[in-house]
Motif scaffolding. Structure first.
Motif, PDB file in Angstrom:
ATOM      1  N   LEU A   1      -4.492  -2.186   9.858  1.00  0.00           N
ATOM      2  CA  LEU A   1      -3.145  -2.741   9.721  1.00  0.00           C
ATOM      3  C   LEU A   1      -2.449  -2.976  11.058  1.00  0.00           C
ATOM      4  O   LEU A   1      -1.695  -3.937  11.205  1.00  0.00           O
ATOM      5  CB  LEU A   1      -2.280  -1.824   8.851  1.00  0.00           C
ATOM      6  N   THR A   2      -2.692  -2.109  12.039  1.00  0.00           N
ATOM      7  CA  THR A   2      -1.955  -2.210  13.298  1.00  0.00           C
ATOM      8  C   THR A   2      -2.701  -2.935  14.409  1.00  0.00           C
ATOM      9  O   THR A   2      -2.076  -3.427  15.338  1.00  0.00           O
ATOM     10  CB  THR A   2      -1.566  -0.817  13.816  1.00  0.00           C
ATOM     11  N   LEU A   3      -3.986  -2.979  14.315  1.00  0.00           N
ATOM     12  CA  LEU A   3      -4.764  -3.648  15.351  1.00  0.00           C
ATOM     13  C   LEU A   3      -5.644  -4.737  14.745  1.00  0.00           C
ATOM     14  O   LEU A   3      -6.863  -4.626  14.741  1.00  0.00           O
ATOM     15  CB  LEU A   3      -5.644  -2.632  16.104  1.00  0.00           C
ATOM     16  N   PRO A   4      -5.033  -5.774  14.207  1.00  0.00           N
ATOM     17  CA  PRO A   4      -5.848  -6.832  13.610  1.00  0.00           C
ATOM     18  C   PRO A   4      -6.740  -7.478  14.670  1.00  0.00           C
ATOM     19  O   PRO A   4      -6.265  -7.875  15.724  1.00  0.00           O
ATOM     20  CB  PRO A   4      -4.827  -7.820  13.056  1.00  0.00           C
TER      21      PRO A   4
ATOM     22  N   LEU B   1       0.834  -1.196   0.000  1.00  0.00           N
ATOM     23  CA  LEU B   1       0.000   0.000   0.000  1.00  0.00           C
ATOM     24  C   LEU B   1       0.869   1.246   0.000  1.00  0.00           C
ATOM     25  O   LEU B   1       1.869   1.327   0.706  1.00  0.00           O
ATOM     26  CB  LEU B   1      -0.900   0.040   1.242  1.00  0.00           C
ATOM     27  N   ASP B   2       0.493   2.230  -0.788  1.00  0.00           N
ATOM     28  CA  ASP B   2       1.123   3.532  -0.748  1.00  0.00           C
ATOM     29  C   ASP B   2       0.951   4.084   0.667  1.00  0.00           C
ATOM     30  O   ASP B   2      -0.042   3.805   1.337  1.00  0.00           O
ATOM     31  CB  ASP B   2       0.421   4.433  -1.778  1.00  0.00           C
ATOM     32  N   ALA B   3       1.900   4.882   1.131  1.00  0.00           N
ATOM     33  CA  ALA B   3       1.894   5.376   2.519  1.00  0.00           C
ATOM     34  C   ALA B   3       0.606   6.111   2.872  1.00  0.00           C
ATOM     35  O   ALA B   3       0.078   5.944   3.982  1.00  0.00           O
ATOM     36  CB  ALA B   3       3.100   6.277   2.755  1.00  0.00           C
ATOM     37  N   LYS B   4       0.064   6.905   1.956  1.00  0.00           N
ATOM     38  CA  LYS B   4      -1.151   7.656   2.303  1.00  0.00           C
ATOM     39  C   LYS B   4      -2.361   6.736   2.476  1.00  0.00           C
ATOM     40  O   LYS B   4      -3.241   7.007   3.273  1.00  0.00           O
ATOM     41  CB  LYS B   4      -1.436   8.769   1.297  1.00  0.00           C
ATOM     42  N   TYR B   5      -2.379   5.618   1.756  1.00  0.00           N
ATOM     43  CA  TYR B   5      -3.485   4.676   1.921  1.00  0.00           C
ATOM     44  C   TYR B   5      -3.266   3.801   3.145  1.00  0.00           C
ATOM     45  O   TYR B   5      -4.218   3.432   3.829  1.00  0.00           O
ATOM     46  CB  TYR B   5      -3.673   3.841   0.657  1.00  0.00           C
ATOM     47  N   ALA B   6      -2.022   3.490   3.422  1.00  0.00           N
ATOM     48  CA  ALA B   6      -1.715   2.744   4.640  1.00  0.00           C
ATOM     49  C   ALA B   6      -2.127   3.560   5.862  1.00  0.00           C
ATOM     50  O   ALA B   6      -2.680   3.016   6.823  1.00  0.00           O
ATOM     51  CB  ALA B   6      -0.231   2.391   4.696  1.00  0.00           C
ATOM     52  N   ALA B   7      -1.878   4.867   5.828  1.00  0.00           N
ATOM     53  CA  ALA B   7      -2.292   5.730   6.939  1.00  0.00           C
ATOM     54  C   ALA B   7      -3.801   5.711   7.110  1.00  0.00           C
ATOM     55  O   ALA B   7      -4.308   5.699   8.239  1.00  0.00           O
ATOM     56  CB  ALA B   7      -1.793   7.158   6.707  1.00  0.00           C
TER      57      ALA B   7
ATOM     58  N   ASP C   1     -14.401   0.293   0.847  1.00  0.00           N
ATOM     59  CA  ASP C   1     -15.376   1.181   1.478  1.00  0.00           C
ATOM     60  C   ASP C   1     -14.809   2.577   1.710  1.00  0.00           C
ATOM     61  O   ASP C   1     -15.456   3.576   1.420  1.00  0.00           O
ATOM     62  CB  ASP C   1     -15.851   0.580   2.802  1.00  0.00           C
ATOM     63  N   ARG C   2     -13.600   2.651   2.221  1.00  0.00           N
ATOM     64  CA  ARG C   2     -13.013   3.944   2.585  1.00  0.00           C
ATOM     65  C   ARG C   2     -12.473   4.730   1.404  1.00  0.00           C
ATOM     66  O   ARG C   2     -12.452   5.958   1.438  1.00  0.00           O
ATOM     67  CB  ARG C   2     -11.882   3.743   3.600  1.00  0.00           C
ATOM     68  N   LEU C   3     -12.006   4.056   0.380  1.00  0.00           N
ATOM     69  CA  LEU C   3     -11.320   4.753  -0.704  1.00  0.00           C
ATOM     70  C   LEU C   3     -12.125   4.851  -1.996  1.00  0.00           C
ATOM     71  O   LEU C   3     -11.748   5.602  -2.889  1.00  0.00           O
ATOM     72  CB  LEU C   3      -9.970   4.089  -0.988  1.00  0.00           C
ATOM     73  N   SER C   4     -13.179   4.103  -2.109  1.00  0.00           N
ATOM     74  CA  SER C   4     -13.986   4.182  -3.323  1.00  0.00           C
ATOM     75  C   SER C   4     -14.892   5.393  -3.263  1.00  0.00           C
ATOM     76  O   SER C   4     -15.356   5.790  -2.189  1.00  0.00           O
ATOM     77  CB  SER C   4     -14.868   2.937  -3.469  1.00  0.00           C
ATOM     78  N   ALA C   5     -15.120   5.977  -4.414  1.00  0.00           N
ATOM     79  CA  ALA C   5     -16.089   7.060  -4.479  1.00  0.00           C
ATOM     80  C   ALA C   5     -17.469   6.473  -4.210  1.00  0.00           C
ATOM     81  O   ALA C   5     -17.779   5.363  -4.646  1.00  0.00           O
ATOM     82  CB  ALA C   5     -16.048   7.710  -5.862  1.00  0.00           C
ATOM     83  N   SER C   6     -18.284   7.199  -3.491  1.00  0.00           N
ATOM     84  CA  SER C   6     -19.642   6.732  -3.226  1.00  0.00           C
ATOM     85  C   SER C   6     -20.443   6.769  -4.518  1.00  0.00           C
ATOM     86  O   SER C   6     -20.076   7.446  -5.484  1.00  0.00           O
ATOM     87  CB  SER C   6     -20.316   7.627  -2.179  1.00  0.00           C
ATOM     88  N   GLN C   7     -21.547   6.068  -4.548  1.00  0.00           N
ATOM     89  CA  GLN C   7     -22.384   6.078  -5.744  1.00  0.00           C
ATOM     90  C   GLN C   7     -22.897   7.489  -6.008  1.00  0.00           C
ATOM     91  O   GLN C   7     -23.015   7.903  -7.162  1.00  0.00           O
ATOM     92  CB  GLN C   7     -23.549   5.086  -5.631  1.00  0.00           C
ATOM     93  N   ASP C   8     -23.159   8.268  -4.957  1.00  0.00           N
ATOM     94  CA  ASP C   8     -23.591   9.652  -5.146  1.00  0.00           C
ATOM     95  C   ASP C   8     -22.501  10.470  -5.840  1.00  0.00           C
ATOM     96  O   ASP C   8     -22.783  11.255  -6.744  1.00  0.00           O
ATOM     97  CB  ASP C   8     -23.927  10.313  -3.809  1.00  0.00           C
TER      98      ASP C   8
END
Length: 171
Positions: free
Chosen positions: A41-44, A29-35, A61-68
């Motif tokens: 990632l840190t608390l499995p 993962l790129d650092a900005k997405y890992a953040a 869920d977090r990175l995809s554009a919403s349907q709206d």
């Protein structure tokens, strides 16, 4: 789409274990997405075999554009750019998802084609959209319309070797 591509590579590398899949994705993962995914990632939590499915679901869920957001982009901002008419149609269909049928998508797509192509296609009101896009490609090639750029971006694409840039994939 990015996960579909990555998951086709797992069998080629004989990766079957979900923990290995999780580690591969997390490590690339790129650092900005890992953040953005720090908590995952840190608390499995829970079953280690579910970590990959959870990471995948949360990334989408977090990175995809919403349907709206996709609908707004479809209706307000998308231009053909340097794509062929059929590529542009596929792009619009991706934004539309299951929200817009072809009867709604057709005038949106046609209205963003070069004027000369629109004029010729106006006679084809009975053709289905896929056939119409093939015809539009042929017309655009004949007219040289592919060289017409209706939108340009001055934003450079930045990637670091060995890291995956998910930004462009989730827009």
């Amino acid at each position: 789409m990015w996960f579909a591509q990555v998951e086709t590579q797992f069998p080629l590398s004989n990766v079957q274990n979900n923990t290995t899949k999780f580690n591969y994705i997390a490590g690339n993962l790129d650092a900005k997405y890992a953040a953005e995914m720090r908590d995952i990632l840190t608390l499995p939590e829970g079953d280690p075999s579910r970590r990959y499915a959870n990471l995948k679901a949360q990334l989408i869920d977090r990175l995809s554009a919403s349907q709206d957001q996709k609908t707004r982009r479809l209706l307000e901002h998308e231009e053909i750019g340097d794509r062929t008419p059929s590529q542009f149609l596929r792009h619009l269909r991706g934004l539309a998802g299951n929200v817009f049928p072809d009867t709604v998508l057709r005038p949106l797509w046609l209205g963003r084609l070069p004027t000369a192509v629109q004029a010729i296609l106006a006679t084809q009101d009975q053709a289905n959209l896929d056939k119409l896009s093939q015809l539009a490609d042929a017309i655009a090639t004949t007219l040289g319309a592919k060289t017409i750029v209706t939108e340009a971006s001055a934003q450079p694409i930045r990637t670091v070797p060995g890291q995956v840039d998910l930004g462009a994939l989730f827009e």
